[in-house]
Design an enzyme around this catalytic site. Structure first.
Site, PDB file in Angstrom:
ATOM      1  N   PHE A   1      39.742  40.031  47.594  1.00  0.00           N
ATOM      2  CA  PHE A   1      40.343  41.469  46.741  1.00  0.00           C
ATOM      3  C   PHE A   1      40.949  42.531  47.622  1.00  0.00           C
ATOM      4  O   PHE A   1      41.600  43.315  47.060  1.00  0.00           O
ATOM      5  CB  PHE A   1      39.258  41.631  45.692  1.00  0.00           C
ATOM      6  CG  PHE A   1      38.316  42.612  46.485  1.00  0.00           C
ATOM      7  CD1 PHE A   1      38.498  44.075  46.369  1.00  0.00           C
ATOM      8  CD2 PHE A   1      37.082  41.997  47.001  1.00  0.00           C
ATOM      9  CE1 PHE A   1      37.602  44.574  47.020  1.00  0.00           C
ATOM     10  CE2 PHE A   1      36.084  42.893  47.423  1.00  0.00           C
ATOM     11  CZ  PHE A   1      36.271  44.198  47.752  1.00  0.00           C
TER      12      PHE A   1
ATOM     13  N   LYS B   1      46.308  31.124  46.165  1.00  0.00           N
ATOM     14  CA  LYS B   1      45.716  31.464  44.851  1.00  0.00           C
ATOM     15  C   LYS B   1      45.034  32.863  45.555  1.00  0.00           C
ATOM     16  O   LYS B   1      44.240  33.153  46.274  1.00  0.00           O
ATOM     17  CB  LYS B   1      44.097  30.647  44.803  1.00  0.00           C
ATOM     18  CG  LYS B   1      43.440  30.896  43.533  1.00  0.00           C
ATOM     19  CD  LYS B   1      42.012  30.786  43.572  1.00  0.00           C
ATOM     20  CE  LYS B   1      41.147  31.704  44.240  1.00  0.00           C
ATOM     21  NZ  LYS B   1      41.096  32.928  43.615  1.00  0.00           N
TER      22      LYS B   1
ATOM     23  N   GLU C   1      41.084  36.644  41.943  1.00  0.00           N
ATOM     24  CA  GLU C   1      41.503  36.856  40.631  1.00  0.00           C
ATOM     25  C   GLU C   1      40.921  38.124  40.144  1.00  0.00           C
ATOM     26  O   GLU C   1      41.127  38.633  39.012  1.00  0.00           O
ATOM     27  CB  GLU C   1      40.193  36.210  39.956  1.00  0.00           C
ATOM     28  CG  GLU C   1      38.726  36.171  40.063  1.00  0.00           C
ATOM     29  CD  GLU C   1      38.031  35.518  41.433  1.00  0.00           C
ATOM     30  OE1 GLU C   1      38.879  35.312  42.510  1.00  0.00           O
ATOM     31  OE2 GLU C   1      36.919  35.250  41.564  1.00  0.00           O
ATOM     32  N   ARG C   2      40.630  39.121  41.086  1.00  0.00           N
ATOM     33  CA  ARG C   2      40.458  40.401  40.838  1.00  0.00           C
ATOM     34  C   ARG C   2      41.670  41.663  40.907  1.00  0.00           C
ATOM     35  O   ARG C   2      41.475  42.599  40.549  1.00  0.00           O
ATOM     36  CB  ARG C   2      39.130  41.039  41.509  1.00  0.00           C
ATOM     37  CG  ARG C   2      37.934  40.187  41.409  1.00  0.00           C
ATOM     38  CD  ARG C   2      36.580  40.804  42.054  1.00  0.00           C
ATOM     39  NE  ARG C   2      36.313  40.506  43.257  1.00  0.00           N
ATOM     40  CZ  ARG C   2      35.173  40.605  43.684  1.00  0.00           C
ATOM     41  NH1 ARG C   2      34.388  41.376  43.414  1.00  0.00           N
ATOM     42  NH2 ARG C   2      34.992  40.289  44.949  1.00  0.00           N
TER      43      ARG C   2
ATOM     44  N   SER D   1      34.428  36.302  51.943  1.00  0.00           N
ATOM     45  CA  SER D   1      33.147  36.411  52.161  1.00  0.00           C
ATOM     46  C   SER D   1      32.603  34.823  52.914  1.00  0.00           C
ATOM     47  O   SER D   1      33.046  34.069  52.885  1.00  0.00           O
ATOM     48  CB  SER D   1      32.137  36.676  50.812  1.00  0.00           C
ATOM     49  OG  SER D   1      32.110  35.522  50.177  1.00  0.00           O
TER      50      SER D   1
ATOM     51  N   CYS E   1      37.472  44.629  56.187  1.00  0.00           N
ATOM     52  CA  CYS E   1      36.790  43.703  56.902  1.00  0.00           C
ATOM     53  C   CYS E   1      36.499  44.341  58.176  1.00  0.00           C
ATOM     54  O   CYS E   1      35.756  44.031  58.935  1.00  0.00           O
ATOM     55  CB  CYS E   1      37.365  42.303  56.772  1.00  0.00           C
ATOM     56  SG  CYS E   1      38.848  42.304  57.755  1.00  0.00           S
TER      57      CYS E   1
ATOM     58  N   GLU F   1      26.298  42.908  55.312  1.00  0.00           N
ATOM     59  CA  GLU F   1      27.486  43.635  55.227  1.00  0.00           C
ATOM     60  C   GLU F   1      27.485  44.434  53.717  1.00  0.00           C
ATOM     61  O   GLU F   1      27.632  43.773  52.653  1.00  0.00           O
ATOM     62  CB  GLU F   1      28.761  42.732  55.045  1.00  0.00           C
ATOM     63  CG  GLU F   1      29.941  43.343  54.819  1.00  0.00           C
ATOM     64  CD  GLU F   1      31.286  41.956  54.765  1.00  0.00           C
ATOM     65  OE1 GLU F   1      31.174  41.167  54.237  1.00  0.00           O
ATOM     66  OE2 GLU F   1      32.127  42.203  55.474  1.00  0.00           O
TER      67      GLU F   1
END
Ligand code: NAD
Length: 522
Positions: free
Chosen positions: A171, A195, A198-199, A248, A303, A403
């Protein structure tokens, strides 16, 4: 339902505020160059993180839709593979120009769905655009090798596409990370199923529209949606030869292990805990500004966010000044003038981060600056946490081990640079690291001894530009970092080498008996 995020749009028509979207529609699939309404029975509501107003609904693409993407990509592959590199390059030139033209529109979609400030969202687009721009140079990057290996015999190699490949995105960079895959996967001749998260799939949908306008043929780029179910489909579908994943550790280690077991190539960039070591001889003002910017920019949802500060020797006395600089940052809706950082992606993320700050307090750390409970006046319902600085952190504490992925800087004190190196090397992550010093010899030793893949010397976020590769290390990358994103390694990931050895010698054709010995060509 009327589509919102996925309709063909003018470059200057886009949201400029966090006002409630008047009629939130559904995000569509992008199949065979068409935006198609999903027949999904399961939908994921997507909320503006600054207001928690509904923006769109994202489908869990159905099995029929997922299969349609595969059929489309598979059908498109032979002609796309055969299209000349120069013709593909022309499409990439147009794609690049269109991204630049729609830059603000892409950024606005990111600010609305992901929450980062508009200026930061423009950077998100730019860092992806630079990958596409570099891909335009494919004509000199894809050449093979040739050698006359012995008299009359030559060996040459070619880089060929793999076929249908897939990308699964996180995301936090809704444009940059899809653009780590789209240009390189396609310019090397593969067809792609992407893909998005989805957020926040809006930016990827605009990229699909621009790709079509740039001249990508039907089926070269397909976009499907959903969460774990779509990911499992991608892992299990035998037609898909390779998976690019960024996200993640939990999802990425699963995808790497299961995808590899199915015989697929997998590149997977994962989580991080990026340290900065501050030496007393550094340029203090530059270091403190860099640290505050890299810790709290994008609300720490990068990240490569600088999330662990290692103060060497007397620099521990500078921490109140770090907190002061952090306090000056303006936390606000991303469309607001002067906003430095926006909200967190979801209420769940805010809750998790608040609980980490509380755990630090309970474990004996000192909260120098506490962002819990902060709310900008105009946006009381967003997922806010203000910049938070935690001092006296010890390596066993939860706030150090996990994290955080939020605007929280954890600070540890050590006596010497060697102590700093040992501490950082003992951490299981190895994405980025920075050192602040004016000493060339300290920097030189640090960069040699440190076990992180991307080292900054007085540079807080040392993400390599696309002529290099994104080189995480240790737990920040799956599979030992063999398949890094973009750069030469990215091209290698998306291509397979074919080696052809040829002999054109007339006298062999008249030999009376077959030679059964191992050919040595010597
Ligand atoms: P995430 O792992 O939750 O999601 C990433 C993708 O995986 C999404 O498309 C999601 O749908 C899918 N997914 C999520 N859970 C899954 C599951 N259980 N099974 C299968 N698929 C699943 O990550 P995120 O929260 O979107 O992104 C943040 C994370 O990404 C952070 O850990 C961050 O460090 C990492 N990240 C790493 C890099 C890098 O280059 N190293 C870059 C950006 C983000």
């Amino acid at each position: 339902a009327s589509p919102t995020t996925a309709t063909v749009g003018a470059p200057d028509v886009y949201p400029t505020s966090h006002e409630q979207v008047s009629s939130p529609g559904n995000t569509q699939n992008f199949l065979d160059n068409q935006f198609v309404n999903s027949k999904a029975t399961s939908w994921i509501d997507l909320f503006d993180p600054a207001t928690n107003n509904l923006v769109t609904r994202v489908p869990q693409s159905t099995d029929i839709e997922l299969n349609a993407a595969v059929v489309s990509a598979q059908k498109a592959f032979p002609a796309w593979k055969a299209m000349s590199l120069l013709a593909k390059q022309q499409i990439m030139f147009k794609f690049v120009a269109l991204i630049r033209q729609h830059w603000d529109r892409l950024a606005a979609s990111i600010t609305l769905e992901q929450g980062k400030t508009f200026a930061d969202a423009k950077g998100d687009v730019l860092r992806g655009l630079q990958v596409a721009e570099t891909a335009c140079g494919i004509t000199t990057q894809l050449t093979g090798e040739v050698l006359e290996v012995t008299k009359d015999m030559e060996t040459r190699n070619y880089r060929e596409p793999l076929g249908v490949v897939a990308a699964i995105c996180p995301f936090n960079f809704p444009a940059m990370i899809p653009l780590w895959s789209i240009p390189i996967a396609t310019i090397t001749g593969n067809t792609l199923i992407l893909k998005p998260s989805e957020r926040d799939p809006g930016a990827a949908m605009i990229l699909a529209e621009l790709a079509r306008e740039a001249g990508y043929p039907d089926g070269v780029i397909n976009i499907v949606h959903g969460s774990a179910k779509t990911v499992d489909f991608i892992i299990d579908e035998p037609v898909i030869k390779a998976i690019s994943f960024v996200g993640s550790n939990k999802a990425g280690e699963y995808i790497f292990t299961r995808g590899s077991a199915k015989g697929k190539r997998v590149q997977a960039n994962l989580g991080a805990k990026n340290h900065a070591a501050v030496l007393p001889d550094c340029n203090k003002n530059q270091a403190l500004n860099s640290i505050a910017g890299a810790a709290f920019g994008a609300a720490g949802q990068r990240c490569m966010a600088l999330s662990a500060l290692v103060m060497v020797g007397e620099t521990k006395d500078w921490l109140p000044e770090v907190a002061e600089r952090a306090k000056k940052l303006n936390v606000n809706g991303g469309f607001e003038e002067g906003a430095d950082l926006g909200p967190l992606i979801s209420p769940q993320s805010r809750g998790r981060i608040e609980s980490i700050i509380t755990s630090a307090e309970e474990e004996g750390a000192t909260i120098l600056l506490d962002g819990r409970g902060y709310k900008p006046e105009k946006y009381p319902n967003g997922n806010w946490i203000g910049p938070t600085v935690i001092a006296n952190v010890k390596p066993h504490m939860r706030c150090y081990k996990e994290e955080i992925f939020g605007p929280v800087l954890v600070c540890l004190n050590v006596e010497t640079m060697d102590d700093a190196i040992n501490l950082i090397n003992a951490n299981e992550y190895g994405n980025g690291v920075a050192i602040f010093t004016r000493s060339g010899s300290s920097a030189g030793r640090f960069q040699k001894e440190i076990e992180a893949g991307q080292v900054g010397v007085n540079v807080p976020i040392p993400v390599p530009l696309p002529m290099f590769s994104f080189t995480g290390n240790k737990k920040s990358v799956a599979g030992g970092g063999a398949n890094t994103f973009y750069g030469k390694s990215g091209i290698n990931f998306y291509t397979q080498t074919k080696t052809v050895t040829s002999l054109w010698k007339a006298e062999d054709a008249v030999a009376a008996k077959a030679n059964v010995e191992m050919p040595t060509h010597s």
